[in-house]
Write a protein that holds these residues in place. Structure first.
Motif, PDB file in Angstrom:
ATOM      1  N   UNK A  93       0.825  -1.203   0.000  1.00  9.89           N
ATOM      2  CA  UNK A  93       0.000   0.000   0.000  1.00  9.89           C
ATOM      3  C   UNK A  93       0.866   1.263   0.000  1.00  9.89           C
ATOM      4  N   UNK A  94       1.973   1.203   0.731  1.00 10.32           N
ATOM      5  CA  UNK A  94       2.907   2.335   0.754  1.00 10.32           C
ATOM      6  C   UNK A  94       3.511   2.558  -0.628  1.00 10.32           C
ATOM      7  N   UNK A  95       3.823   1.461  -1.342  1.00  6.40           N
ATOM      8  CA  UNK A  95       4.365   1.578  -2.701  1.00  6.40           C
ATOM      9  C   UNK A  95       3.348   2.237  -3.625  1.00  6.40           C
ATOM     10  N   UNK A  96       2.107   1.827  -3.530  1.00  8.51           N
ATOM     11  CA  UNK A  96       1.068   2.421  -4.397  1.00  8.51           C
ATOM     12  C   UNK A  96       0.890   3.912  -4.110  1.00  8.51           C
ATOM     13  N   UNK A  97       0.943   4.277  -2.842  1.00  6.17           N
ATOM     14  CA  UNK A  97       0.822   5.690  -2.478  1.00  6.17           C
ATOM     15  C   UNK A  97       2.039   6.478  -2.972  1.00  6.17           C
ATOM     16  N   UNK A  98       3.230   5.884  -2.813  1.00  8.85           N
ATOM     17  CA  UNK A  98       4.456   6.534  -3.294  1.00  8.85           C
ATOM     18  C   UNK A  98       4.408   6.728  -4.795  1.00  8.85           C
ATOM     19  N   UNK A  99       3.926   5.723  -5.514  1.00  9.55           N
ATOM     20  CA  UNK A  99       3.830   5.818  -6.974  1.00  9.55           C
ATOM     21  C   UNK A  99       2.895   6.954  -7.379  1.00  9.55           C
ATOM     22  N   UNK A 100       1.775   7.099  -6.683  1.00 15.16           N
ATOM     23  CA  UNK A 100       0.852   8.201  -7.000  1.00 15.16           C
ATOM     24  C   UNK A 100       1.514   9.561  -6.785  1.00 15.16           C
ATOM     25  N   UNK A 173      10.533   9.461 -14.691  1.00 15.84           N
ATOM     26  CA  UNK A 173       9.663   8.681 -15.563  1.00 15.84           C
ATOM     27  C   UNK A 173      10.075   7.207 -15.570  1.00 15.84           C
ATOM     28  N   UNK A 174      11.373   6.944 -15.647  1.00 14.33           N
ATOM     29  CA  UNK A 174      11.865   5.563 -15.640  1.00 14.33           C
ATOM     30  C   UNK A 174      11.560   4.891 -14.302  1.00 14.33           C
ATOM     31  N   UNK A 175      11.755   5.611 -13.231  1.00 13.48           N
ATOM     32  CA  UNK A 175      11.509   5.058 -11.901  1.00 13.48           C
ATOM     33  C   UNK A 175      10.031   4.687 -11.722  1.00 13.48           C
ATOM     34  N   UNK A 176       9.136   5.548 -12.217  1.00 10.57           N
ATOM     35  CA  UNK A 176       7.702   5.330 -12.020  1.00 10.57           C
ATOM     36  C   UNK A 176       7.146   4.290 -12.982  1.00 10.57           C
ATOM     37  N   UNK A 177       7.422   4.468 -14.276  1.00  7.67           N
ATOM     38  CA  UNK A 177       6.756   3.636 -15.298  1.00  7.67           C
ATOM     39  C   UNK A 177       7.449   2.308 -15.548  1.00  7.67           C
ATOM     40  N   UNK A 178       8.672   2.149 -15.103  1.00  8.32           N
ATOM     41  CA  UNK A 178       9.379   0.888 -15.336  1.00  8.32           C
ATOM     42  C   UNK A 178       9.675   0.157 -14.029  1.00  8.32           C
ATOM     43  N   UNK A 179      10.446   0.786 -13.153  1.00  4.16           N
ATOM     44  CA  UNK A 179      10.876   0.094 -11.934  1.00  4.16           C
ATOM     45  C   UNK A 179       9.693  -0.169 -10.992  1.00  4.16           C
ATOM     46  N   UNK A 180       8.924   0.871 -10.669  1.00  2.00           N
ATOM     47  CA  UNK A 180       7.776   0.681  -9.777  1.00  2.00           C
ATOM     48  C   UNK A 180       6.708  -0.189 -10.428  1.00  2.00           C
ATOM     49  N   UNK A 181       6.470   0.017 -11.710  1.00  4.50           N
ATOM     50  CA  UNK A 181       5.435  -0.745 -12.409  1.00  4.50           C
ATOM     51  C   UNK A 181       5.799  -2.222 -12.472  1.00  4.50           C
ATOM     52  N   UNK A 182       7.077  -2.521 -12.647  1.00  2.88           N
ATOM     53  CA  UNK A 182       7.523  -3.916 -12.675  1.00  2.88           C
ATOM     54  C   UNK A 182       7.243  -4.595 -11.327  1.00  2.88           C
ATOM     55  N   UNK A 248      13.636  -2.239  -4.667  1.00  5.05           N
ATOM     56  CA  UNK A 248      13.046  -1.001  -5.182  1.00  5.05           C
ATOM     57  C   UNK A 248      13.318   0.164  -4.244  1.00  5.05           C
ATOM     58  N   UNK A 249      13.168  -0.050  -2.951  1.00  4.26           N
ATOM     59  CA  UNK A 249      13.399   1.014  -1.982  1.00  4.26           C
ATOM     60  C   UNK A 249      14.852   1.478  -2.014  1.00  4.26           C
ATOM     61  N   UNK A 250      15.777   0.530  -2.086  1.00  2.26           N
ATOM     62  CA  UNK A 250      17.197   0.874  -2.153  1.00  2.26           C
ATOM     63  C   UNK A 250      17.512   1.647  -3.430  1.00  2.26           C
ATOM     64  N   UNK A 251      16.955   1.187  -4.551  1.00  5.51           N
ATOM     65  CA  UNK A 251      17.206   1.836  -5.834  1.00  5.51           C
ATOM     66  C   UNK A 251      16.600   3.230  -5.881  1.00  5.51           C
ATOM     67  N   UNK A 252      15.402   3.362  -5.318  1.00  9.36           N
ATOM     68  CA  UNK A 252      14.712   4.658  -5.303  1.00  9.36           C
ATOM     69  C   UNK A 252      15.531   5.698  -4.537  1.00  9.36           C
ATOM     70  N   UNK A 253      16.055   5.308  -3.378  1.00  9.94           N
ATOM     71  CA  UNK A 253      16.854   6.239  -2.562  1.00  9.94           C
ATOM     72  C   UNK A 253      18.116   6.645  -3.312  1.00  9.94           C
ATOM     73  N   UNK A 254      18.754   5.677  -3.946  1.00 10.01           N
ATOM     74  CA  UNK A 254      19.993   5.955  -4.675  1.00 10.01           C
ATOM     75  C   UNK A 254      19.750   6.910  -5.848  1.00 10.01           C
ATOM     76  N   UNK A 255      18.701   6.636  -6.608  1.00  3.72           N
ATOM     77  CA  UNK A 255      18.389   7.466  -7.777  1.00  3.72           C
ATOM     78  C   UNK A 255      17.951   8.865  -7.360  1.00  3.72           C
ATOM     79  N   UNK A 256      17.023   8.951  -6.402  1.00  5.19           N
ATOM     80  CA  UNK A 256      16.479  10.246  -6.030  1.00  5.19           C
ATOM     81  C   UNK A 256      17.498  11.119  -5.317  1.00  5.19           C
TER      82      UNK A 256
END
Length: 303
Positions: A93-100, A173-182, A248-256
């Motif tokens: 649920x946290x992932x879905x909220x983060x994606x939004x 865009x890559x983080x949202x539409x590819x990594x999170x979506x996967x 995903x969480x580790x990658x998100x922190x690194x990218x952002x």
């Protein structure tokens, strides 16, 4: 003595031809020979085997769909139980909220690039107009001249900022539409497996509470085997989701971390009028300026 019929000219079949009782069918010219049954060849056997396999697949799909639909309706109306992994579902649920929220940032970032591009076009046109007027207005040549130079400098800095913002937007865009979506695709598979697991668990529980006889014992063993297979599938996908959420969480922190640093440095340098710092920011993140609208692959894609 009465001789029998000549077998070279006639054959005997049951049922009359043009009369009652056993009849004789001439086999001479002008008559059709009787048809004999041809045994099935290997091709017919293969065709029947394929048709049988397709029927079994459709049958299993129908049974599975019925059980899952029954389980889903039972859960929605509060009559059935469902398996719940509270910690995992909280993370999902946290992932879905983060994606939004990231989709909102992405939309705003795209709007910013559009406004910056429009501003650049206006500044470029204004600079050209000032330069033209400086040539045609001798009494205001100096004033028009330095305003034209200012607009050209703003355009140059704006193009640099636009390059940085485009890179930022591309990475989001890559983080949202590819990594999170996967990851969410794996979550959907997990949720479907959970529903199947609970459907066959309920089926097994109902059979276990029923009377025991020879027929029931066989169905119970079959239900136990099917339930175990769905349980294994559910547990495997639950583990896959947990691993993907962690990565995903580790990658998100690194990218952002990198992208937010880029955005901050570029915007601060632009509004401070620091052209040198702007150029250094792009060099730091290996960003090459491209024409407006062309997207460079994000840092996440390049890794």
């Amino acid at each position: 003595m009465v001789s029998g019929p000549n077998l070279n000219e006639t054959s005997i079949v049951s049922g009359g031809y043009g009369g009652s009782g056993d009849g004789l069918i001439p086999t001479g010219s002008g008559r059709h020979p009787s048809h004999s049954t041809t045994p099935a060849g290997p091709g017919d056997e293969v065709a029947r085997g394929i048709a049988g396999e397709k029927f079994d697949i459709v049958k299993k799909w129908g049974i599975n769909t019925y059980k899952c639909t029954k389980q889903l309706l039972s859960e929605r109306f509060g009559r059935g139980s469902r398996t719940v992994d509270l910690e995992l579902e909280l993370q999902i649920e946290l992932l879905r909220e983060t994606k939004r929220k990231y989709e909102s940032v992405l939309q705003l970032g795209r709007a910013l690039t559009a406004h910056l591009y429009s501003l650049l076009q206006t500044q470029h046109a204004l600079g050209d107009a000032f330069a033209d007027l400086s040539q045609k207005s001798p009494e205001l040549q100096e004033e028009f001249g330095y305003n034209a130079e200012t607009q050209k400098l703003l355009c140059k800095n704006g193009e640099t900022l636009l390059g940085a913002v485009n890179f930022f937007v591309s990475s989001i865009n890559t983080l949202v539409t590819k990594t999170m979506e996967d990851t969410l695709m794996t979550v959907k598979q997990y949720e479907a497996a959970r529903l199947e697991y609970d459907a066959y668990r309920t089926d097994l529980e109902e059979l276990s509470l029923g009377p025991r006889d020879a027929g029931t014992r066989g169905r119970l063993e079959s239900a136990q085997a099917t339930f175990q297979a769905h349980r294994d599938k559910y547990e495997k996908l639950r583990g896959d989701v947990a691993i993907k959420l962690k990565f995903l969480e580790e990658n998100k922190i690194k990218v952002m971390h990198k992208q937010l640093l880029l955005f901050h440095n570029a915007v601060s340098a632009y509004f401070a009028g620091n052209q040198k710092q702007l150029e250094q920011t792009l060099q730091q993140f290996n960003i090459k300026l491209r024409p407006p609208g062309a997207e460079k692959p994000s840092w996440l894609e390049e890794q």
